[in-house]
Scaffold this active site. Structure first.
Site, mmCIF file in Angstrom:
data_model
loop_
_atom_site.group_PDB
_atom_site.id
_atom_site.type_symbol
_atom_site.label_atom_id
_atom_site.label_comp_id
_atom_site.label_asym_id
_atom_site.label_seq_id
_atom_site.Cartn_x
_atom_site.Cartn_y
_atom_site.Cartn_z
ATOM 1 N N ASP A 130 13.072 26.103 -29.799
ATOM 2 C CA ASP A 130 13.524 24.869 -29.163
ATOM 3 C C ASP A 130 12.380 24.074 -28.542
ATOM 4 O OD1 ASP A 130 16.215 25.365 -29.749
ATOM 5 O OD2 ASP A 130 16.446 26.623 -27.980
ATOM 6 N N ASP A 189 16.762 27.376 -25.289
ATOM 7 C CA ASP A 189 16.318 28.607 -24.636
ATOM 8 C C ASP A 189 15.318 29.401 -25.464
ATOM 9 O OD1 ASP A 189 17.999 29.431 -26.612
ATOM 10 O OD2 ASP A 189 19.495 30.329 -25.290
ATOM 11 N N GLU A 216 5.154 -11.663 6.118
ATOM 12 C CA GLU A 216 3.706 -11.455 6.232
ATOM 13 C C GLU A 216 2.935 -12.602 5.596
ATOM 14 O OE1 GLU A 216 2.843 -7.674 4.541
ATOM 15 O OE2 GLU A 216 3.730 -6.530 6.176
ATOM 16 N N GLU A 261 0.815 -1.212 0.000
ATOM 17 C CA GLU A 261 0.000 0.000 0.000
ATOM 18 C C GLU A 261 0.854 1.270 0.000
ATOM 19 O OE1 GLU A 261 -0.372 -2.494 2.075
ATOM 20 O OE2 GLU A 261 -2.437 -3.212 2.093
ATOM 21 N N ASP A 311 23.339 23.283 -25.987
ATOM 22 C CA ASP A 311 23.698 24.511 -26.691
ATOM 23 C C ASP A 311 25.119 24.905 -26.306
ATOM 24 O OD1 ASP A 311 21.336 25.045 -28.103
ATOM 25 O OD2 ASP A 311 20.379 25.821 -26.308
#
Length: 888
Positions: free
Chosen positions: A615, A611, A680, A295, A337
């Site tokens: 782009d 930038d 468990e 869970e 770049d």
């Protein structure tokens, strides 16, 4: 079909050729020097549609939300919530539902990023435009412009549509389309065939800015047919794909669901077959399902990634999508770049060449430096800073540094004539009055453009050779030449008269130096197995020099001088050579997009920087779109996954290291969570296989208390674990590698889980046998052994919790010894362990919680027994890791 309905897919097909002779263009657009009539403009508006960036229709928000709510892990959480309600633990049920809804809402917000990017594009268009209609200037809404309109462009205004200049000239800031910060001159005149459209000297484009000058232009494209509209269309076509982690978590979720349901069904049948009552068999099946459903996995992953986002934000990288933190860790290619990312974006005077010397300083160069600074148009602001072209600012700063300062106001006072920079001639010239009143013509420009104007006998050939040497070192090279006019002579009125019979003063080399930290960052990339390509609009020689300066190109560097000309087949061949790093020079928006697509086809995980508005499609398409926070446009930042607040390449590498650490930590807490599935599940197997002779060692409510109570905080703390030694000295993991692999399952289920299961079952049987229990003895309410049974199940529950403590310390490292990272270096983990022990003590010793969870107080000898579990669990795993490290 009208052009308005045709949409952006036909963008350039319906646009006339803007470079054809102006009379032909006017004829094709059915317009003239007086512009369109108002009635004709209205008719065309109905045909072409409004001049605005349009976006495609949004998908239904309800449909998107439903898709998030039926995610496999979400389905498992819905099942866990239903079981919690069935067990009358409403608080847990509502908590699980809240987790599902929060995660679905967050994912829904991320899906809207592309649409926000397109909406940001629309803000680049001006609200009003000045247009000549009915033979007179007037202002109209920019959205009402149509092809054929004659627009007026003024200094400081935005260009409202793609247009061809018919009169005058402007300097235009095209940085939002080209990424280059230097304004370019746009003049009325014939086009230059063969150049990319954005470089044509007589065209202007929607959304760009006129920084100087005044002109008239004829509109040839509006709306979706403009460069801006085309980029918007590309941004909408390039849909974001799920990250590797998102795909892998979905696969794991289906695996867990299948295992949980299959085990529950098989053992339900088994329980009935061995004679268990149907109610006991159903309880057994529900217990197995709850034990197998982690869970806390989805919220733990979400919160761990959120922690990674916060850490990266402090380091200069703002992550906009949580799963991108993990994707960074698997990145193996960076496309970057050059200007501002690898370099400082500060042009400086770096070298000088005169016919006598090559030098950086010296008295013989003062005349050269001063002449170059006089041939500029920069101005000084009120705060004392220079304003204008970065190249010319560098010349003026260089003159001041070399004791030849030039004051812009005094320069203009002595200027008698100026012939502005012409992009076709690639030079500018001024006529300057010296102290004695004589006039001097100064010409500055590209070496080949100036050297062809020298008088006979001037050293043109040596100067050309020197220019090539400086360019190979990554410098922008300008030649400076002069001609002194006789005393009393008037200055020339035409450019052709001024720019002839020149005397060469020399060459200046301007350099945008690399950021000092980039070389080390590139070296770390190579150590980590990453490839770095440069995708830039600059020339190949300049970009290659910067690449070599920072270490890009090890072991090989390939320079593509005109990357726009590279087709897909050539690109595939280039990128197939994994040991070669590439400089893609003179790139366009399509180039970046093609490179991102090709790398994805080759199975690479791509980070792409950008930038400008141009782009945005590539930033969408890359796995990690990286926008510049300082110099980038709003569109680039909206389209990106990560924004660099310092525009620094080194920050990308830091982010990749953080991504690897976060991914490792996700695997650590998955090991931690999965290790508890075995202890468990084993109690239910013992119960079923004994046909009920052994009472159920663990209750469903106790399992829920473990999965949603005691294990959550330590799992979150593992998400804050520091990186193991050598995290950046290993190659990127393959994109096909799952977040869960066989070794992890063997370690969690087979090793840690088995050790834990053996320990907790020992505690369970120890309590029962101490009370005199024998297999088959009744332990229900009212029987003499009932209290002993409650104490035994409590010992199982508390034993799993203490095993969790040992597992938490073991899971902190995958290969290294615990002392390599330090026992107390994760204080959040220590706090989480303290909380789970306090929470367990409350469930064991607080009477109201004892009644709810079926627990009983543990005697001292049982407490001492389970207190030995943490070092036993951790110690066995430490021995296993030691053996792995020393295995040949």
């Amino acid at each position: 079909m009208t052009e308005a309905a045709a949409g952006p897919d036909r963008a350039r097909d319906t646009v006339p050729d803007p470079l054809e002779p102006l009379p032909l263009l006017r004829r094709e657009l059915h317009t003239g020097p007086l512009g369109l009539s108002s009635r004709e403009a209205e008719r065309r508006l109905a045909v072409y549609g409004p001049n605005e960036v349009r976006r495609t229709a949004r998908t239904s928000i309800v449909r998107e939300l439903l898709r998030q709510l039926v995610h496999p892990l979400a389905l498992l959480l819905w099942a866990a919530a239903a079981l919690a309600f069935a067990a009358a633990v409403d608080v847990l049920g509502w908590a699980i539902i809240a987790v599902v809804l929060v995660n679905a809402g967050f994912a829904l917000v991320q899906e809207r990023q592309a649409e926000r990017a397109v909406e940001t594009l629309a803000r680049y268009l001006p609200a009003q435009a000045e247009v000549v209609r009915d033979g007179r200037p007037q202002h109209v809404p920019a959205r009402d412009l149509v092809p054929g309109d004659l627009i007026v462009l003024e200094e400081g205004g935005r260009v409202p549509a793609d247009a061809r200049l018919t009169e005058g000239g402007i300097e235009a800031d095209l940085s939002m389309l080209t990424g280059e910060s230097t304004p370019v001159e746009r003049l009325a005149g014939p086009g230059l065939q063969g150049l990319p459209l954005l470089q044509e000297p007589n065209l202007v484009f929607s959304g760009t800015t006129a920084t100087e000058g005044q002109a008239q232009a004829i509109v040839f494209a509006t709306g979706s047919h403009t460069e801006l509209g085309r980029i918007a269309a590309l941004s909408q076509r390039t849909r974001r794909e799920p990250s590797p982690l998102e795909k892998q978590v979905k696969k794991v979720a289906w695996l867990i669901a299948a295992v949980a349901v299959a085990m529950s069904a098989v053992f339900l049948v088994t329980g009935v077959a061995v004679g268990l009552p149907l109610t006991d068999s159903l309880m057994f099946a529900i217990g197995l399902l709850v034990a197998n459903v982690p869970e806390g996995l989805l919220p733990t992953i979400t919160l761990a990634l959120a922690v990674g986002v916060r850490v990266l934000a402090r380091q200069g990288a703002v992550i906009k999508r949580l799963s991108a933190v993990e994707t960074l860790g698997s990145t193996n290619v960076i496309c970057t770049d050059k200007t501002g990312t690898l370099t400082q974006n500060e042009m400086r005077l770096h070298a000088l060449w005169t016919p006598e010397h090559l030098t950086e300083t010296g008295p013989w160069s003062a005349e050269l430096i001063r002449a170059a600074a006089l041939c500029t148009t920069v101005t000084r602001e009120t705060d004392g800073r220079l304003h204008g072209d970065p190249t010319e600012i560098a010349l003026c700063d260089g003159a001041s540094q070399h004791a030849a300062p030039v004051d812009p106001a005094a320069r203009d006072a002595r200027r008698r004539a100026s012939f502005r920079f012409d992009p076709r001639l690639r030079r500018m010239s001024v006529v300057h009055a010296s102290d004695d009143g004589r006039l001097r013509i100064i010409v500055k420009g590209a070496p080949e453009a100036v050297l062809s104007l020298l008088a006979a006998g001037e050293p043109a050939r040596p100067a050309q050779d020197a220019a090539e040497v400086l360019a190979a070192d990554g410098m922008r090279v300008l030649a400076v030449a002069v001609r002194d006019l006789p005393a009393g002579a008037d200055g020339p009125e035409r450019r052709q008269e001024a720019e002839r019979d020149l005397h060469l003063l020399g060459l200046v080399g301007l350099y945008d130096p690399p950021r000092p930290e980039v070389a080390a960052a590139v070296r770390r990339c190579h150590e980590a197995g990453l490839t770095v390509h440069i995708v830039t609009g600059d020339s190949g020689a300049t970009a290659a020099a910067i690449a070599r300066a920072v270490g890009i190109g090890v072991p090989g560097l390939r320079v593509i001088a005109q990357s726009e000309a590279v087709d897909d087949h050539q690109l595939d061949r280039l990128l197939r050579k994994g040991d070669t790093e590439i400089v893609f020079a003179r790139s366009s928006p399509e180039t970046k997009l093609k490179v991102a697509d090709a790398l994805r086809v080759h199975g690479q995980i791509v980070a792409m920087t950008g930038d400008g508005v141009n782009d945005a499609p590539a930033l969408h398409r890359a796995h990690i779109g990286v926008a510049m926070g300082r110099s980038g446009t709003d569109v680039a930042r909206e389209a990106s996954t990560m924004v660099l607040t310092d525009d620094n390449f080194a920050t990308i590498v830091t982010a990749i290291e953080s991504g690897r650490r976060v991914y490792d930590n996700v695997r650590k807490f998955i090991v931690y969570i999965f290790a508890h599935l075995t202890p468990e599940v084993v109690p239910f197997l013992v119960f079923a296989l004994s046909a009920g002779a052994v009472p159920l060692p663990l209750t469903v409510l106790q399992i829920l208390a473990i999965d949603l109570g005691t294990e959550t905080l330590p799992a979150l703390a593992l998400g804050r674990e520091r990186a193991e030694p050598g995290v950046m000295c290993r190659p990127p993991r393959p994109s096909s590698q799952g977040v869960i692999n066989k070794d992890m399952l063997i370690r969690s289920w087979g090793w840690l889980g088995t050790v834990s299961a053996a320990l907790v079952m020992t505690a369970f049987f120890y309590v029962l046998w101490r009370a005199g229990w024998h297999p088959g003895d009744p332990t229900g309410p009212g029987t003499p052994l009932h209290h002993a049974y409650l104490t035994a199940t409590t010992a199982t529950f508390a034993g799993i919790v203490t095993c969790q403590v040992g597992t938490a310390f073991a899971a902190r490292t995958d290969h290294a010894a615990l002392h390599d990272i330090g026992l107390f270096t994760n204080p959040l983990l220590l706090a989480g362990i303290a909380f789970e022990l306090a929470f367990t003590a409350a469930l064991v010793y607080a009477p109201p919680l004892q009644h709810l969870f079926g627990t009983a107080a543990l005697p001292l000898d049982v407490v001492l027994l389970i207190a030995a579990f943490p070092p036993l669990v951790w110690g066995t795993d430490e021995l296993r890791r030691w053996a792995r490290r020393h295995r040949p």
